[in-house]
Design a protein around this motif. Sequence first.
Motif, short mmCIF file in Angstrom:
data_model
loop_
_atom_site.label_atom_id
_atom_site.label_comp_id
_atom_site.label_asym_id
_atom_site.label_seq_id
_atom_site.Cartn_x
_atom_site.Cartn_y
_atom_site.Cartn_z
N MET A 111 0.65 10.46 8.75
CA MET A 111 0.18 10.34 7.39
C MET A 111 -1.07 9.46 7.38
SD MET A 111 2.20 8.77 4.14
CE MET A 111 2.62 10.20 3.21
N ASN A 112 -2.07 9.86 6.65
CA ASN A 112 -3.33 9.12 6.57
C ASN A 112 -3.27 8.15 5.40
OD1 ASN A 112 -5.89 8.16 6.38
ND2 ASN A 112 -6.87 10.16 6.40
N PHE A 113 -3.16 6.87 5.68
CA PHE A 113 -3.04 5.85 4.64
C PHE A 113 -4.38 5.46 4.05
CE2 PHE A 113 0.90 5.09 7.04
CZ PHE A 113 1.80 5.19 5.99
N ARG A 114 -5.49 5.89 4.63
CA ARG A 114 -6.81 5.48 4.14
C ARG A 114 -7.12 6.06 2.76
NH1 ARG A 114 -9.53 2.88 8.16
NH2 ARG A 114 -8.87 3.32 10.25
N ASN A 115 -6.51 7.15 2.38
CA ASN A 115 -6.82 7.78 1.10
C ASN A 115 -5.80 7.44 0.02
OD1 ASN A 115 -9.09 9.03 2.19
ND2 ASN A 115 -7.85 10.70 2.99
N ILE A 116 -4.89 6.52 0.30
CA ILE A 116 -3.87 6.12 -0.66
C ILE A 116 -4.32 4.84 -1.34
CG2 ILE A 116 -1.48 5.42 -0.92
CD1 ILE A 116 -0.79 7.11 1.49
N SER A 117 -4.13 4.76 -2.63
CA SER A 117 -4.55 3.57 -3.37
C SER A 117 -3.66 2.38 -3.03
CB SER A 117 -4.48 3.83 -4.88
OG SER A 117 -3.13 3.90 -5.29
N LEU A 118 -4.18 1.20 -3.26
CA LEU A 118 -3.41 -0.03 -3.03
C LEU A 118 -2.16 -0.02 -3.88
CD1 LEU A 118 -3.05 -2.82 -1.79
CD2 LEU A 118 -4.51 -3.73 -3.59
N ALA A 119 -2.25 0.44 -5.12
CA ALA A 119 -1.08 0.49 -6.00
C ALA A 119 0.01 1.38 -5.42
CB ALA A 119 -1.49 0.97 -7.39
N ALA A 120 -0.38 2.53 -4.86
CA ALA A 120 0.60 3.44 -4.27
C ALA A 120 1.25 2.80 -3.04
CB ALA A 120 -0.06 4.76 -3.90
N VAL A 121 0.46 2.14 -2.23
CA VAL A 121 0.99 1.48 -1.05
C VAL A 121 1.97 0.38 -1.44
CG1 VAL A 121 0.39 -0.01 0.90
CG2 VAL A 121 -0.96 2.02 0.43
N LEU A 122 1.57 -0.43 -2.42
CA LEU A 122 2.45 -1.52 -2.86
C LEU A 122 3.72 -0.99 -3.50
CD1 LEU A 122 -0.19 -4.05 -4.17
CD2 LEU A 122 1.11 -4.16 -2.04
N SER A 123 3.64 0.16 -4.14
CA SER A 123 4.82 0.78 -4.72
C SER A 123 5.81 1.19 -3.63
CB SER A 123 4.42 1.99 -5.56
OG SER A 123 5.55 2.62 -6.09
N VAL A 124 5.30 1.75 -2.53
CA VAL A 124 6.15 2.13 -1.40
C VAL A 124 6.77 0.89 -0.78
CG1 VAL A 124 6.15 3.10 0.93
CG2 VAL A 124 4.92 4.27 -0.91
N ILE A 125 5.97 -0.14 -0.60
CA ILE A 125 6.47 -1.40 -0.03
C ILE A 125 7.55 -1.98 -0.94
CG2 ILE A 125 5.88 -3.78 0.51
CD1 ILE A 125 3.13 -2.68 1.44
N ALA A 126 7.30 -1.97 -2.24
CA ALA A 126 8.25 -2.53 -3.20
C ALA A 126 9.58 -1.80 -3.14
CB ALA A 126 7.67 -2.48 -4.61
N SER A 127 9.56 -0.49 -3.03
CA SER A 127 10.81 0.26 -2.98
C SER A 127 11.55 -0.01 -1.67
CB SER A 127 10.57 1.75 -3.19
OG SER A 127 9.78 2.27 -2.15
N THR A 128 10.80 -0.21 -0.59
CA THR A 128 11.42 -0.53 0.70
C THR A 128 12.05 -1.91 0.66
OG1 THR A 128 9.80 0.83 1.85
CG2 THR A 128 11.00 -0.78 3.17
N VAL A 129 11.33 -2.86 0.11
CA VAL A 129 11.82 -4.23 0.03
C VAL A 129 13.01 -4.32 -0.91
CG1 VAL A 129 11.22 -6.56 -0.75
CG2 VAL A 129 9.62 -5.27 0.64
#
Length: 112
Positions: A1-19
């Motif tokens: 998966m290419n993370f370079r095209n994902i917004s910071l908000a989307a990344v933090l949302s994924v992290i938040a759900s994992t945490v």
Amino acid sequence: MNFRNISLAAVLSVIASTVAAQAPAPAPAAQSSNATCIKQKLSSESLVSELLDDPAAKEVLYKHVPSLKGNDQFDMARSMPLRAIQPYAEETFTDKVLDAIDADLAKLPVCK
């Protein structure tokens, strides 16, 4: 998966759900009355909670990544070390940014 095209908000949302699936976040520590010193030595290897709960460290973090200020999703990553977020948001948390955060945190005296 290419993370370079994902917004910071989307990344933090994924992290938040994992945490959120992990252990509950620790209770916030008492804040120092002096925002020019830190309670303990901190770095990019410190937990996000330690950085956010210390006023001087939070100022350093927001200085280098102003988009985090007021970002509730970032607050959900409290149980992760800051540097562990880097692979999910490489454009925001570059080595240069994390090294600059480390350098500024290292300059802050520990409160007595």
